[in-house]
Design a protein around this motif. Structure first.
Motif, short mmCIF file in Angstrom:
data_model
loop_
_atom_site.label_atom_id
_atom_site.label_comp_id
_atom_site.label_asym_id
_atom_site.label_seq_id
_atom_site.Cartn_x
_atom_site.Cartn_y
_atom_site.Cartn_z
N HIS A 31 45.05 6.91 69.80
CA HIS A 31 44.00 6.97 71.00
C HIS A 31 43.60 5.53 71.36
N ARG A 83 53.20 4.84 71.27
CA ARG A 83 53.53 6.09 71.68
C ARG A 83 54.84 6.45 71.85
N THR A 115 50.22 8.76 77.80
CA THR A 115 49.48 9.66 76.64
C THR A 115 50.68 10.88 76.31
N LYS A 121 45.96 8.56 64.73
CA LYS A 121 45.74 10.22 64.74
C LYS A 121 46.31 10.78 63.39
N ASN A 154 49.92 12.31 69.82
CA ASN A 154 50.48 11.20 70.38
C ASN A 154 50.09 9.83 69.33
N TYR A 188 35.54 14.30 71.65
CA TYR A 188 36.39 14.58 72.99
C TYR A 188 35.52 15.42 73.99
N ARG A 201 38.85 21.08 79.77
CA ARG A 201 40.36 21.02 79.83
C ARG A 201 40.89 22.44 78.95
N LEU A 229 42.98 20.39 70.67
CA LEU A 229 42.74 19.00 70.36
C LEU A 229 41.84 19.09 69.32
N ILE A 287 52.70 15.33 73.32
CA ILE A 287 51.48 14.95 74.15
C ILE A 287 50.11 14.96 73.16
N GLU A 288 50.07 16.07 72.35
CA GLU A 288 48.77 15.96 71.83
C GLU A 288 48.65 15.17 70.52
N PHE A 297 43.36 22.09 76.89
CA PHE A 297 43.84 21.68 75.81
C PHE A 297 42.83 21.31 74.70
N HIS A 334 36.46 15.87 77.48
CA HIS A 334 37.41 17.10 77.82
C HIS A 334 37.20 18.51 77.77
P1 CMP Z 1 43.88 10.65 73.97
O1 CMP Z 1 44.17 9.28 74.59
O2 CMP Z 1 43.01 10.82 72.61
O3 CMP Z 1 42.74 11.53 74.97
C1 CMP Z 1 42.75 12.90 74.94
C2 CMP Z 1 43.79 13.59 74.15
O4 CMP Z 1 43.84 14.94 74.57
C3 CMP Z 1 45.01 12.97 74.26
O5 CMP Z 1 45.09 11.47 73.72
C4 CMP Z 1 46.20 13.93 73.61
O6 CMP Z 1 46.04 13.83 72.29
C5 CMP Z 1 45.34 15.35 73.98
N1 CMP Z 1 46.14 16.07 74.90
C6 CMP Z 1 46.62 17.29 74.77
N2 CMP Z 1 47.29 17.81 75.73
C7 CMP Z 1 46.88 17.10 76.87
C8 CMP Z 1 47.22 17.05 78.25
N3 CMP Z 1 47.80 18.24 78.88
N4 CMP Z 1 46.62 15.89 78.84
C9 CMP Z 1 46.07 15.00 78.43
N5 CMP Z 1 45.76 14.72 77.10
C10 CMP Z 1 46.41 15.71 76.45
#
Ligand code: CMP
Length: 140
Positions: free
Chosen positions: A117, A104, A93, A11, A114, A51, A57, A63, A111-112, A59, A54
């Protein structure tokens, strides 16, 4: 039976920090073979598409912005039990919950942001690999 391919992205945070080489070394040393790879950059629209699962969600908007903020490396990886073994190698994650020695834990900033993937199923590994690589780029 578990499939033998998974898909990964290094990333923008890890690419920008110059950690791509160290991460690829860990991936190869863990027994994964790189069968397709490229450095590229997502637009916000393409990040949104990648994505899409998601999209409800909280985030999701951040993201998409983050994933299009700089270059990434996309790769298809091959190994027995690829999806599960790769998720073990990269760790949770949220890097705060990632096991010692995982990618990681070592490289992720949040968490974002990270660092990497990893696909969560054989089905998504195929979909995500096809998102980045044409049939001609998936010759191995
Ligand atoms: P990834 O495995 O690429 O899949 C979804 C991505 O959303 C995750 O890694 C993180 O980079 C991002 N993300 C940001 N906030 C969150 C969260 N609260 N829970 C899960 N994923 C998150």
């Amino acid at each position: 039976m578990a499939g033998n391919r998974t898909f990964t992205m290094i990333k923008p945070d890890a690419f920008e920090a110059g950690n791509s080489g160290a991460i690829l070394k860990m991936i190869e040393e863990a027994g994964f073979k790189i069968v397709a790879m490229k450095a590229t950059r997502l637009t916000p629209e393409l990040a949104g598409k990648f994505y899409e699962v998601h999209k409800e969600r909280p985030f999701y908007a951040d993201l998409c912005k983050y994933m299009s903020s700089g270059p990434i490396i996309a790769a298809i990886l091959e190994k027995d039990n690829a999806v599960e073994d790769f998720r073990t190698l990269i760790g949770a994650t949220n890097p705060a919950n990632a096991a010692e020695g995982t990618i990681r834990k070592i490289f992720a900033k949040s968490i974002e942001a990270n660092a990497v993937h990893g696909s969560d199923s054989d089905e998504n590994a195929a979909i995500e690999g096809n998102f980045y690589f044409s049939q001609l780029e998936r010759v191995l």
